[in-house]
Design an enzyme around this catalytic site. Structure first.
Site, PDB file in Angstrom:
ATOM      1  N   LEU A   1      52.552  94.626  -9.172  1.00 33.94           N
ATOM      2  CA  LEU A   1      52.944  93.532 -10.046  1.00 33.94           C
ATOM      3  C   LEU A   1      53.756  94.141 -11.182  1.00 33.94           C
ATOM      4  CD1 LEU A   1      49.746  91.295 -10.549  1.00 33.94           C
ATOM      5  CD2 LEU A   1      51.719  90.823  -9.082  1.00 33.94           C
ATOM      6  N   ASP A   2      54.786  93.443 -11.611  1.00 32.24           N
ATOM      7  CA  ASP A   2      55.548  93.895 -12.769  1.00 32.24           C
ATOM      8  C   ASP A   2      54.623  94.071 -13.964  1.00 32.24           C
ATOM      9  OD1 ASP A   2      57.814  93.614 -11.258  1.00 32.24           O
ATOM     10  OD2 ASP A   2      58.453  91.739 -12.183  1.00 32.24           O
ATOM     11  N   ARG A   3      55.022  94.945 -14.844  1.00 31.49           N
ATOM     12  CA  ARG A   3      54.270  95.140 -16.077  1.00 31.49           C
ATOM     13  C   ARG A   3      54.063  93.820 -16.819  1.00 31.49           C
ATOM     14  NH1 ARG A   3      56.037  99.465 -20.840  1.00 31.49           N
ATOM     15  NH2 ARG A   3      54.172  99.230 -22.144  1.00 31.49           N
TER      16      ARG A   3
ATOM     17  N   THR B   1      53.994  90.789 -15.624  1.00 35.42           N
ATOM     18  CA  THR B   1      53.334  89.752 -14.837  1.00 35.42           C
ATOM     19  C   THR B   1      51.826  89.935 -14.868  1.00 35.42           C
ATOM     20  OG1 THR B   1      55.242  89.711 -13.350  1.00 35.42           O
ATOM     21  CG2 THR B   1      53.227  88.656 -12.565  1.00 35.42           C
TER      22      THR B   1
ATOM     23  N   ARG C   1      61.867  86.762 -10.521  1.00 37.41           N
ATOM     24  CA  ARG C   1      62.630  86.747 -11.763  1.00 37.41           C
ATOM     25  C   ARG C   1      64.122  86.615 -11.476  1.00 37.41           C
ATOM     26  NH1 ARG C   1      60.101  92.003 -14.672  1.00 37.41           N
ATOM     27  NH2 ARG C   1      61.672  91.466 -16.254  1.00 37.41           N
TER      28      ARG C   1
END
Length: 244
Positions: free
Chosen positions: A62-64, A66, A168
């Site tokens: 997961l993105d930082r 998110t 995104r």
């Protein structure tokens, strides 16, 4: 600066058995150490390892920025099996996001993306598909540009591919960027949220994953409640604190 979780509290465990464990990752927490985020000193892998007292293996990313469901394996063999499920698209992932403007009721975004190594596109186009469903829309009395009001949508996003920053980039592509996203989002909207709502978090939440458990062969569904800032903005924008 992104909102960074207060790690004095234990990570919230959503699911655990002898093979797998899932947490509700807060906004701002990196999954593991990364060269592109040298400012970070805490990581989900190390925090969960210390909390459980055993080694853990993140089976996806997961993105930082998110928040939401993040799954770990408890052995190298289970890690390999689950990573294969993710690579084959056998894991259904559902996200919620708050985005700029009124989105269509439903939309499939089929738009290839350049492969991204975290430092920018490196030129190779990859297939990328995201299904969008609009859950709520709102118009609030906050001026934006030439407009006396601002419009937003709460959307459900279901990716069938797993490209870096796919959601995104897809939302930016259809001109409905996720609020709080940088660099793919709208800087003017991000500034508006910071000034009017003191909000500096990306409003993207990994709500649910569903997969076939490799050991039991049963369908396993893991869902994550909203982090506090996402829930607060649901109240501010849509007049709800949660979704039924």
């Amino acid at each position: 600066m992104d909102l960074v979780t207060n790690t004095t509290q234990p990570l919230s465990i959503l699911y655990q058995d002898t093979e797998l464990v899932a947490i509700n990752k807060p906004h701002g927490l990196l999954v593991h150490r990364s060269m592109i985020a040298s400012d970070a000193s805490e990581f989900a892998v190390q925090l969960l390892r210390d909390q459980l007292g055993q080694r853990v293996y993140p089976v996806h990313r997961l993105d930082r920025k998110t928040a939401g469901v993040l799954l770990f394996a408890l052995s190298e063999s289970m890690n390999a099996i689950m990573q294969q499920q993710f690579m084959e698209g056998a894991v259904q992932k559902t996200y919620l996001a708050i985005v700029r403007g009124y989105t269509p009721d439903e939309l499939t975004i089929d738009y290839p993306l350049c492969k991204d190594d975290g430092n920018g596109a490196v030129g190779v186009l990859q297939e990328a598909v995201t299904h969008l469903k609009t859950l709520r829309q709102t118009e609030i009395p906050v001026a934006f540009g030439k407009h006396p009001t601002s419009r937003y949508s709460l959307v459900e996003l279901t990716p069938t591919t797993g490209r870096m920053h796919q959601l995104r980039r897809h939302m930016a592509h259809i001109l409905h960027p996720i609020i709080g996203d940088r660099p793919h989002g709208c800087n003017k909207q991000n500034k508006l949220f910071k000034e009017h709502f003191e909000m500096n978090t990306m409003l993207l939440h990994a709500q649910r994953i569903e997969f076939t458990h490799p050991v039991t062969q049963e369908t396993t569904t893991i869902a994550a409640p909203f982090q506090a800032e996402f829930r607060r903005m649901l109240g501010v924008l849509f007049g709800v604190g949660d979704l039924k």
